[in-house]
Design a protein around this motif. Structure first.
Motif, PDB file in Angstrom:
ATOM      1  N   GLU A 121       0.612  -1.156   0.066  1.00 31.74           N
ATOM      2  CA  GLU A 121       0.008   0.129  -0.037  1.00 31.74           C
ATOM      3  C   GLU A 121       1.069   1.336  -0.038  1.00 31.74           C
ATOM      4  OE1 GLU A 121      -3.260  -0.039  -0.366  1.00 31.74           O
ATOM      5  OE2 GLU A 121      -3.075  -2.252  -0.738  1.00 31.74           O
ATOM      6  N   TYR A 172       2.094   1.955  -3.461  1.00 34.29           N
ATOM      7  CA  TYR A 172       1.043   2.468  -4.165  1.00 34.29           C
ATOM      8  C   TYR A 172       0.901   4.107  -4.118  1.00 34.29           C
ATOM      9  CZ  TYR A 172      -0.255  -2.263  -5.648  1.00 34.29           C
ATOM     10  OH  TYR A 172      -0.421  -3.590  -6.124  1.00 34.29           O
ATOM     11  N   ARG A 204       3.707   6.293  -5.435  1.00 33.71           N
ATOM     12  CA  ARG A 204       3.469   6.233  -6.883  1.00 33.71           C
ATOM     13  C   ARG A 204       2.410   7.588  -7.151  1.00 33.71           C
ATOM     14  NH1 ARG A 204       1.532   0.331  -9.441  1.00 33.71           N
ATOM     15  NH2 ARG A 204       3.639  -0.853  -8.814  1.00 33.71           N
ATOM     16  N   TYR A 205       1.535   7.666  -6.255  1.00 31.92           N
ATOM     17  CA  TYR A 205       0.457   8.699  -6.653  1.00 31.92           C
ATOM     18  C   TYR A 205       1.263  10.044  -6.037  1.00 31.92           C
ATOM     19  CZ  TYR A 205      -3.582  11.615  -6.415  1.00 31.92           C
ATOM     20  OH  TYR A 205      -4.325  12.745  -6.397  1.00 31.92           O
ATOM     21  N   ALA A 250      -3.701   6.593  -4.668  1.00 29.89           N
ATOM     22  CA  ALA A 250      -2.866   5.409  -4.833  1.00 29.89           C
ATOM     23  C   ALA A 250      -3.155   5.065  -6.259  1.00 29.89           C
ATOM     24  CB  ALA A 250      -3.428   4.251  -3.768  1.00 29.89           C
ATOM     25  N   HIS A 290      -2.505   1.974  -8.867  1.00 30.07           N
ATOM     26  CA  HIS A 290      -2.214   0.484  -8.985  1.00 30.07           C
ATOM     27  C   HIS A 290      -3.066   0.040 -10.371  1.00 30.07           C
ATOM     28  CE1 HIS A 290      -6.097  -0.650  -7.275  1.00 30.07           C
ATOM     29  NE2 HIS A 290      -5.566   0.114  -6.207  1.00 30.07           N
ATOM     30  N   ASP A 314      -0.055  -5.129 -11.961  1.00 32.12           N
ATOM     31  CA  ASP A 314       0.326  -5.380 -10.525  1.00 32.12           C
ATOM     32  C   ASP A 314       0.169  -6.802 -10.180  1.00 32.12           C
ATOM     33  OD1 ASP A 314       1.733  -2.971  -9.868  1.00 32.12           O
ATOM     34  OD2 ASP A 314      -0.128  -1.952  -9.739  1.00 32.12           O
ATOM     35  N   LYS A 323       7.138  -6.460  -7.825  1.00 31.98           N
ATOM     36  CA  LYS A 323       7.449  -5.133  -7.001  1.00 31.98           C
ATOM     37  C   LYS A 323       8.079  -4.888  -5.941  1.00 31.98           C
ATOM     38  CE  LYS A 323       2.916  -5.830  -6.491  1.00 31.98           C
ATOM     39  NZ  LYS A 323       2.658  -7.091  -7.234  1.00 31.98           N
ATOM     40  N   ARG A 353       6.513   1.908 -13.377  1.00 35.14           N
ATOM     41  CA  ARG A 353       5.952   2.485 -12.349  1.00 35.14           C
ATOM     42  C   ARG A 353       7.297   3.077 -11.419  1.00 35.14           C
ATOM     43  NH1 ARG A 353       1.397   4.254 -13.783  1.00 35.14           N
ATOM     44  NH2 ARG A 353      -0.636   2.879 -14.011  1.00 35.14           N
TER      45      ARG A 353
END
Length: 257
Positions: free
Chosen positions: A47, A50, A53-54, A70, A72, A76, A83, A133
Motif C-alpha cells: 500500500e 501504491y 506512486r501517486y 494510490a 495500481h 501489478d 514490485k 512505475r
C-alpha cells in the motif's frame, strides 16, 4: 538469524572496493550501505508503494487526481510481476515494478502499448525485463539525487538473474538522455500515449550483453552477487517466507554465491 535477511553478510563473498572508482561511484556505493530492497507483494509495504506512486506522479502532473490517492493496475497482479520498495535508513524513498517478458508470459505495460513492435521479437525467442512505475519520493530525492541509480539497479540484476538479453525503457521523451547515456539504449518505438498518463511515452531497448562489462566497470554499484539476485527474484517454495529485506551486495562480489 534476525527478521532482516542481509545478503551482504553471506560467508564466502569477498568485499571489494575498486581503488580507481570515481567519486561519483564511491558516493553511490557508500549510500548502498544504508539501502534496503523489499519485494512487496501484500500488506502495508505494498500500500505504501501504491501511495508513493501517486505522490510522485501527481506532484509532477503526470496523472490527474485520484480519490484513493494510490496508483495500481492489473499489471501489478500478473504472475511475471515483481514490485519493490527501496529504503534508505528504513525510509521508503522510491519504488520500481519489473516484468519478466517471455513467450510464456508475454505480459507487460510495454507489450500493451508496443505490441506490434515487441510481439514479433518475443515470437522470435527474445525476452525482456520491462521496468515501469518508477517513482521517487520528492522530498527524499532532493536529499539523495542518487535514488534513480539505486532503484534502476534492480532492473540490471533482473536481466542477469533471468538471463534476459534486453531491458526495455518506456519513458518520457525528456528522460531519454539518461537511458542513452547510462545504458546505451536505442529507440525501438515512436511516441505513443499510455493510459492514465498525462504525457506520451517512447520505447527504448538496451542490449545487456553489449553493455554489461562496460557498465560494471564505470558503475560498479550495479554489480551484485547471485545470492542477492536469488533473494530478490526467486519465488519462495511452498511454506517458505520470502526475505523481509535484502541488502545490496555491490561491495561483496563473488561467483561463489
Amino acid at each position: 538469524m534476525t527478521d532482516r535477511t542481509a545478503a551482504s553478510s553471506t560467508a564466502g563473498e569477498t568485499r571489494t572496493f575498486a581503488p580507481e572508482m570515481s567519486q561519483f561511484a564511491k558516493g553511490i556505493t557508500e549510500l548502498l550501505d544504508r539501502t534496503e530492497y523489499r519485494r512487496c507483494d501484500k500488506g502495508e509495504d505494498l500500500e505504501d508503494i501504491y501511495r508513493l506512486r501517486y505522490k510522485s506522479y501527481r506532484l509532477s502532473d503526470m496523472v490527474s487526481d485520484i480519490p484513493e490517492m494510490a496508483i495500481h493496475d492489473h499489471f501489478d497482479e500478473v504472475p511475471n510481476c515483481y514490485k519493490f520498495g527501496i529504503y534508505i535508513d528504513g525510509k521508503l524513498v522510491s519504488t520500481l515494478r519489473l516484468h519478466h517478458v517471455t513467450s510464456t508470459t508475454p505480459i507487460s505495460p510495454s507489450v500493451m502499448v508496443y505490441g506490434d513492435v515487441l510481439r514479433p521479437m518475443i515470437e522470435a525467442g527474445d525476452s525482456f525485463i520491462d521496468p515501469s512505475r518508477f517513482a521517487a519520493d520528492p522530498e527524499w530525492s532532493k536529499i539523495y539525487p542518487q535514488i534513480p541509480y539505486l532503484t534502476l539497479r534492480l532492473a540490471g540484476m533482473a536481466c542477469i538473474y533471468f538471463n534476459a538479453p534486453y531491458c526495455l525503457s518506456m519513458v518520457k521523451e525528456e528522460h531519454v538522455g539518461f537511458y542513452k547515456r547510462i545504458y546505451h539504449s536505442q529507440q525501438v518505438g515512436e511516441l505513443r500515449s499510455y493510459p492514465g498518463l498525462n504525457y506520451p511515452v517512447v520505447l527504448y531497448r538496451a542490449s545487456v550483453n553489449a553493455i554489461k562489462e562496460r557498465s560494471f566497470k564505470r558503475y560498479p554499484f550495479f554489480q551484485s552477487t547471485k545470492m542477492e539476485q536469488r533473494m530478490l527474484f526467486a519465488r519462495p517454495a511452498r511454506g517458505e517466507l520470502p526475505p523481509l529485506t535484502v541488502l545490496p551486495t555491490a561491495r561483496y562480489i563473488s561467483d561463489a554465491a
